[in-house]
Write a protein that holds these residues in place. Sequence first.
Motif, mmCIF file in Angstrom:
data_model
loop_
_atom_site.group_PDB
_atom_site.id
_atom_site.type_symbol
_atom_site.label_atom_id
_atom_site.label_comp_id
_atom_site.label_asym_id
_atom_site.label_seq_id
_atom_site.Cartn_x
_atom_site.Cartn_y
_atom_site.Cartn_z
ATOM 1 N N THR A 56 0.949 -1.222 0.035
ATOM 2 C CA THR A 56 -0.158 0.082 -0.121
ATOM 3 C C THR A 56 0.752 1.283 0.029
ATOM 4 O OG1 THR A 56 0.089 0.179 2.458
ATOM 5 C CG2 THR A 56 -1.662 -1.200 1.489
ATOM 6 N N GLY A 57 0.186 2.458 -0.167
ATOM 7 C CA GLY A 57 1.109 3.694 -0.086
ATOM 8 C C GLY A 57 1.628 3.942 1.197
ATOM 9 N N ALA A 108 4.514 13.538 -2.011
ATOM 10 C CA ALA A 108 4.167 12.753 -3.184
ATOM 11 C C ALA A 108 3.748 11.201 -2.882
ATOM 12 C CB ALA A 108 5.048 12.832 -4.429
ATOM 13 N N GLY A 109 4.514 10.620 -1.858
ATOM 14 C CA GLY A 109 4.252 9.309 -1.499
ATOM 15 C C GLY A 109 2.854 9.295 -0.744
ATOM 16 N N GLN A 138 -2.976 8.332 0.301
ATOM 17 C CA GLN A 138 -4.377 8.772 0.544
ATOM 18 C C GLN A 138 -5.162 8.384 -0.647
ATOM 19 O OE1 GLN A 138 -3.094 13.094 1.038
ATOM 20 N NE2 GLN A 138 -3.625 12.953 3.238
ATOM 21 N N ALA A 139 -4.605 8.483 -1.759
ATOM 22 C CA ALA A 139 -5.528 7.981 -3.001
ATOM 23 C C ALA A 139 -5.855 6.654 -2.927
ATOM 24 C CB ALA A 139 -4.726 8.396 -4.206
ATOM 25 N N ASP A 140 -4.919 5.666 -2.265
ATOM 26 C CA ASP A 140 -5.427 4.280 -2.437
ATOM 27 C C ASP A 140 -6.177 3.878 -0.948
ATOM 28 O OD1 ASP A 140 -3.329 3.602 -0.373
ATOM 29 O OD2 ASP A 140 -1.912 2.701 -1.581
ATOM 30 N N GLY A 141 -6.218 4.990 0.045
ATOM 31 C CA GLY A 141 -7.104 4.765 1.236
ATOM 32 C C GLY A 141 -6.244 4.129 2.271
#
Length: 201
Positions: free
Chosen positions: A89-90, A143-144, A149-152
């Motif tokens: 995940t992020g 950026a990371g 945040q975009a992948d939750g």
Amino acid sequence: MMSQDLNPRSAPPRSANAVDDELILDAARDLMSTIGIRRTTMADVARTAQVSRATLYRRYPNVQALAAAVTTREFVAALATVGLFDGATGRETVTRTVVHVTSSARAHPLLRRIIELDPEFLLPYLLHRTGRTSRAQLEALTAGIASGQADGSIRQGDARELAAVVLQAAWSSTFTGPVFTESTELLDAQLFDLLDRYLAP
């Protein structure tokens, strides 16, 4: 201050157009990692890199500018050694990357020598302003975190503000962690846990 004659039989200086900037930074890194920043002179770097002092001064105004360029390059190099985390995940990617780079920084010969001999070089960047290295770190973290945040996997909020807190924790682990324990494994595990909990939704 008398320069350090570490390479007395060096070849004649190269012409300005023939000089690879990496050779200058390599020479500066090697000298600073050996004798420290304060004892390194521009003449030392020019001699070790086999360039003229005029060529060196056209690229860097002083030793401090060289030291800043070297530390920025070493950070980028450490970041480049981070592998791809397949399926991560992020949040895991950010956390593992920060722990890897922090651990590499703690063990880096140049940073160890700066802390040992020239800690005042670090004070302006710790107490008064950001430098190129910390700005690059902050941009990469921002950026990371936005990706996480975009992948939750990372909680919502201003990504740059979250990145600043992560960077402060990493710097603390780098500079003061070894004061409290000599165990690199413990410091890495604690930093991972701290960041993972902080970034979790």
